[in-house]
Design an enzyme around this catalytic site. Structure first.
Site, PDB file in Angstrom:
ATOM      1  N   CYS A  50      -3.542   3.025  10.281  1.00 32.41           N
ATOM      2  CA  CYS A  50      -5.223   1.866  10.063  1.00 32.41           C
ATOM      3  C   CYS A  50      -5.645   2.437   8.805  1.00 32.41           C
ATOM      4  CB  CYS A  50      -5.712   2.463  11.535  1.00 32.41           C
ATOM      5  SG  CYS A  50      -5.229   2.206  13.005  1.00 32.41           S
TER       6      CYS A  50
ATOM      7  N   ARG B 174      -3.175  -0.797   5.660  1.00 30.37           N
ATOM      8  CA  ARG B 174      -3.443   0.113   5.913  1.00 30.37           C
ATOM      9  C   ARG B 174      -2.520   0.092   7.322  1.00 30.37           C
ATOM     10  NH1 ARG B 174      -4.444   4.765   4.306  1.00 30.37           N
ATOM     11  NH2 ARG B 174      -4.236   6.275   5.543  1.00 30.37           N
TER      12      ARG B 174
ATOM     13  N   TRP C  69      -3.473  -0.772  13.572  1.00 33.23           N
ATOM     14  CA  TRP C  69      -2.120  -1.004  13.330  1.00 33.23           C
ATOM     15  C   TRP C  69      -1.844  -0.679  14.634  1.00 33.23           C
ATOM     16  CZ3 TRP C  69       1.858   2.227  14.264  1.00 33.23           C
ATOM     17  CH2 TRP C  69       2.756   1.888  14.211  1.00 33.23           C
TER      18      TRP C  69
ATOM     19  N   ASN D  94      -7.790   7.408  13.362  1.00 34.33           N
ATOM     20  CA  ASN D  94      -7.120   6.699  12.243  1.00 34.33           C
ATOM     21  C   ASN D  94      -5.737   7.674  13.138  1.00 34.33           C
ATOM     22  OD1 ASN D  94      -4.227   6.033  10.922  1.00 34.33           O
ATOM     23  ND2 ASN D  94      -5.205   7.029   9.201  1.00 34.33           N
ATOM     24  N   GLY D  95      -4.501   7.585  13.583  1.00 36.44           N
ATOM     25  CA  GLY D  95      -4.206   8.767  13.913  1.00 36.44           C
ATOM     26  C   GLY D  95      -3.562   8.360  15.494  1.00 36.44           C
TER      27      GLY D  95
ATOM     28  N   GLU E 275      18.766   0.155  -0.782  1.00 37.66           N
ATOM     29  CA  GLU E 275      17.373  -0.756  -0.547  1.00 37.66           C
ATOM     30  C   GLU E 275      16.856  -1.971  -0.935  1.00 37.66           C
ATOM     31  OE1 GLU E 275      14.719   0.468  -0.772  1.00 37.66           O
ATOM     32  OE2 GLU E 275      12.863  -0.315  -1.958  1.00 37.66           O
TER      33      GLU E 275
ATOM     34  N   LYS F  39      14.477  -4.306   1.511  1.00 30.84           N
ATOM     35  CA  LYS F  39      13.866  -5.114   0.897  1.00 30.84           C
ATOM     36  C   LYS F  39      13.967  -6.314   2.411  1.00 30.84           C
ATOM     37  CE  LYS F  39      11.585  -2.907   0.622  1.00 30.84           C
ATOM     38  NZ  LYS F  39      11.747  -1.705  -0.661  1.00 30.84           N
TER      39      LYS F  39
ATOM     40  N   GLU G 231      12.498  -6.290   5.743  1.00 33.79           N
ATOM     41  CA  GLU G 231      10.796  -6.386   6.217  1.00 33.79           C
ATOM     42  C   GLU G 231      10.186  -6.642   6.086  1.00 33.79           C
ATOM     43  OE1 GLU G 231       8.806  -2.368   4.120  1.00 33.79           O
ATOM     44  OE2 GLU G 231      10.264  -2.501   2.393  1.00 33.79           O
TER      45      GLU G 231
ATOM     46  N   HIS H 133      35.575   0.078   8.201  1.00 38.90           N
ATOM     47  CA  HIS H 133      35.477   0.916   8.767  1.00 38.90           C
ATOM     48  C   HIS H 133      34.981   0.046  10.832  1.00 38.90           C
ATOM     49  CE1 HIS H 133      37.827   4.057   6.832  1.00 38.90           C
ATOM     50  NE2 HIS H 133      37.493   3.120   5.890  1.00 38.90           N
TER      51      HIS H 133
ATOM     52  N   LYS I  92       1.641  -0.161   5.285  1.00 39.44           N
ATOM     53  CA  LYS I  92       1.742   0.409   3.994  1.00 39.44           C
ATOM     54  C   LYS I  92       1.935   1.841   4.144  1.00 39.44           C
ATOM     55  CE  LYS I  92       2.616   0.526   0.190  1.00 39.44           C
ATOM     56  NZ  LYS I  92       4.345   0.447  -1.088  1.00 39.44           N
TER      57      LYS I  92
HETATM   58  O1  M6R Z   1       4.722   6.254   1.397  1.00 37.76           O
HETATM   59  P1  M6R Z   1       6.348   6.932   1.707  1.00 37.76           P
HETATM   60  O2  M6R Z   1       6.855   6.980  -0.230  1.00 37.76           O
HETATM   61  O3  M6R Z   1       6.384   7.880   1.968  1.00 37.76           O
HETATM   62  O4  M6R Z   1       6.377   5.293   2.216  1.00 37.76           O
HETATM   63  C1  M6R Z   1       7.900   5.623   2.842  1.00 37.76           C
HETATM   64  C2  M6R Z   1       8.743   4.834   3.751  1.00 37.76           C
HETATM   65  O5  M6R Z   1       7.567   4.900   4.466  1.00 37.76           O
HETATM   66  C3  M6R Z   1       8.116   3.123   3.077  1.00 37.76           C
HETATM   67  O6  M6R Z   1       9.281   3.430   1.762  1.00 37.76           O
HETATM   68  C4  M6R Z   1       8.560   1.377   3.671  1.00 37.76           C
HETATM   69  O7  M6R Z   1      10.156   2.492   4.101  1.00 37.76           O
HETATM   70  C5  M6R Z   1       8.283   0.210   2.785  1.00 37.76           C
HETATM   71  N1  M6R Z   1       7.847  -0.216   3.904  1.00 37.76           N
HETATM   72  C6  M6R Z   1       9.720   0.189   1.998  1.00 37.76           C
HETATM   73  O8  M6R Z   1       9.284  -0.919   1.152  1.00 37.76           O
END
Ligand code: M6R
Length: 608
Positions: free
Chosen positions: A2, A27, A74, A100-101, A481, A485, A488, A504, A603
């Protein structure tokens, strides 16, 4: 995850809080609220849903005051509905708390507090904090916070205000980020610098396990035992413009298109006088680096994918056995770590809870930790023995884009650096790599010019239910990756797989409706990948191929091809991911989705 903010001073408090919340919104964004003390009374405005709805509410029902706290949430415990939205209040509605936490022992604390007559209004874990403070309040707010934090298990950062003490904010942090700023006229606290960047040009990074009493012209920091700590303020390193969308409709688009500039900056920073300059904070001497016999990279999400590329590069150039682990696995698996193992953490935010825990796990075993981190002064930066700054600039889009390519380029330089030290890379090879890396920014620029073509492909496939992404070697990570992308931000089921592993199991998924993104730039595994593409076609799958310009063979078998410039194989994961970022972006926007606020995500993942 958050975002929290607090402010005391002469400006219009709701505007300061809202401004901060807009910049902290990445956040978490499922509900938001503010509380302001106005003429000795606590006034709260909160709404489930978007921050714009809170803004509307405040316009309809204005509040005024000189001190307040705000929160963008969040959700962990309790649905995103009004009663669970922060600020959370004590029984008498005289204190407002933003957190936050996660408080892991909240059930026991709640039972105890309810037994004493406290009335809980939310289903959140955090509400116990405000009731504990209330319980101890007779000793004053700061003392009450000190007694409270000792009762909490989990990780937290919070700020609290009380109608009884109108000139100060009291805040605390344990394993969750928090910064503060102050001058003679005003003071603020926030989850990160972006919350206050428009007001202050100096910031204090609050040490872990400390409590801050903050007011106009005063800031007292103590540890949880009550011992005062002096922490120097530092210049704020970002400007409001850095965290602005500019002329782009989304942060994600801005950040994708920023990549040539970011990569150019990194290459210029890392190559100085024809030598590799890994930065001044490596924290390990060349002799120590030479002695490393094994590297364990641990990271999450996109940073983990960058780590997978790093493994190939480090093993290739430095001949050091390298493992890559997901931090949430690494932290609990009691890995075998010998004294000559180097642990590396990779993190854009530097605040990812699992990655921090992995780092600490290594330190408990007396190992050196060298981290790649984008946010300077983040927890990972401060707790690592050495760092390589990722140099991507602020990344706001929840979907990580420029940080990924920046992480790979930095890993590339690190692999070469350590390879040189160990005698596995010679001068001629180094020159070849430098030439290849210097071309990368322009090559990414050329790929970005394919935006319209990639959008056309997105239009064809945006209604697909499932996607498969296949790659081999260095571009296995690109497949993972690309799939991450897409899923998400578009919520399409997308699976990334090593192409050689397809038969497999995943091959059973392929039918005439399924788009299969095949990453096949010119490389040592080109022919193998071409075979896999044929296998896809034979099952009537629809390949979308990422190939090197001039490659006729893949293009003849695939109707949809995206051409990337000729490059060294080692550079190819940097280039081949860019079309996949654009593909995901266009598919999601064509579906009318908010790519900067994908559902359920945030994020910075500061809870485990
Ligand atoms: O800040 P970080 O690089 O440690 O974050 C890791 C993941 O949370 C971050 O890469 C997440 O998977 C993204 N949403 C990917 O786009």
């Amino acid at each position: 995850m958050c975002g929290i903010i607090g402010y005391v001073g002469g400006r219009d408090v709701p505007s300061v809080l809202l401004g901060g919340l807009w910049r902290l919104e990445y956040r978490g964004y499922d509900s938001s609220g503010i509380a302001v003390i106005s003429n000795g009374e606590l006034i709260v405005r909160k709404v489930p849903g978007k921050l714009s709805e809170l803004e509307e509410l405040i316009k309809r029902k204005p509040v005024h005051g000189t001190i307040g706290v705000g929160h963008t949430r969040w959700a962990t415990h309790g649905l995103p509905q009004e009663n669970n939205t922060h600020p959370l209040l004590d029984c008498n509605e005289e204190m407002a708390l933003v957190v936050n936490g996660i408080i892991e022992n909240y059930v026991a604390l709640k039972d105890e507090l309810e037994g004493k007559g406290h009335i809980f209004r939310s289903l959140t874990d955090s509400e116990v904090i405000v009731h504990l403070i209330e319980e101890y309040l007779k000793k004053g707010l700061a003392e009450a916070v000190k007694l409270t934090v000792r009762r909490l298990n989990g990780n937290f950062a919070f700020a609290v205000i009380s109608a009884g003490e109108r000139n100060r904010l009291v805040c605390a942090r344990h394993d969750a980020p928090l910064i503060c700023c102050y001058n003679s006229k005003e003071a603020a606290v926030a989850s990160d610098i972006s919350g206050v960047v428009s007001i202050f040009d100096e910031v204090i990074h609050i040490p872990n396990d400390s409590i801050v009493v903050l007011g106009r012209g005063k800031c007292t920091i103590t540890n949880f035992q009550g011992k005062e700590i002096k922490v120097p303020a530092q210049k704020v390193s970002i400007e409001v413009g850095d965290i602005d969308k500019g002329h782009f409709p989304h942060f994600m688009a801005k950040e994708i298109f920023e990549q040539p500039k970011v990569l150019h900056n990194i290459v210029s920073e890392r190559i100085i006088d024809s030598r590799i300059h890994p930065g001044d904070e490596l924290g390990l001497s060349n002799d120590e680096l030479k002695k490393v016999s094994r590297i364990v990279i641990q990271a999450c999400g996109t940073s983990w994918h960058a780590g997978l590329v790093g493994k190939y590069l480090i093993e290739k150039f430095a001949r050091i056995h390298t493992e890559v682990d997901i931090s949430s696995e690494f932290r609990y698996r009691d890995a075998v770590l010998d004294s000559d193992t180097l642990v590396m953490a990779i993190s854009q935010s530097g605040e990812t809870a699992d990655t921090i825990a992995g780092l600490r796990e290594a330190k408990v075993k007396f190992l050196k930790v060298l981290s790649l981190v984008n946010v300077v002064q983040s927890s990972i930066h401060r707790e690592s023995d050495g760092i390589i700054e990722i140099l991507a600039g602020p990344e706001i889009g929840v979907a990580s884009t420029k940080a990924y390519t920046a992480e790979i380029v930095n890993l590339y330089f690190f692999a070469l650096y350590i390879g040189l030290l160990r005698g596995f890379v010679n001068k001629a090879e180094l020159t070849k790599h430098f030439t290849a890396l210097k071309k990368v920014p322009v090559q990414v620029e050329q790929i970005l010019q394919l935006d319209a073509q990639i959008k056309e492909i997105a239009e064809i496939f945006c209604d697909s239910r499932d996607f498969l992404f296949l790659g081999r070697g260095l571009n296995y990570a690109t497949a993972l990756e690309g799939a991450l992308k897409l899923k998400e931000i578009s919520y399409i089921n997308a699976t990334g797989y090593a192409a050689g592993e397809m038969k497999h199991g995943p091959i059973a998924l392929i039918d005439s409706k399924m788009p299969i993104v095949c990453i096949n730039p010119r490389s040592s595994v080109y022919e193998k990948m071409l075979n896999n593409i044929q296998e896809v076609i034979t099952r009537k799958g629809i390949p979308i191929c990422i190939v090197t310009r001039g490659d006729r063979r893949t293009r003849t078998v695939s109707k949809h091809s995206i051409l990337i410039p000729e490059c060294l194989e080692y550079v190819s994961p940097i280039l081949s991911v860019v079309p996949l970022q654009l593909l995901a972006y266009h598919i999601a926007t064509l579906k009318g989705l908010d790519v900067d606020r994908p559902r359920n995500l945030a994020k910075s993942v500061t809870v485990e």
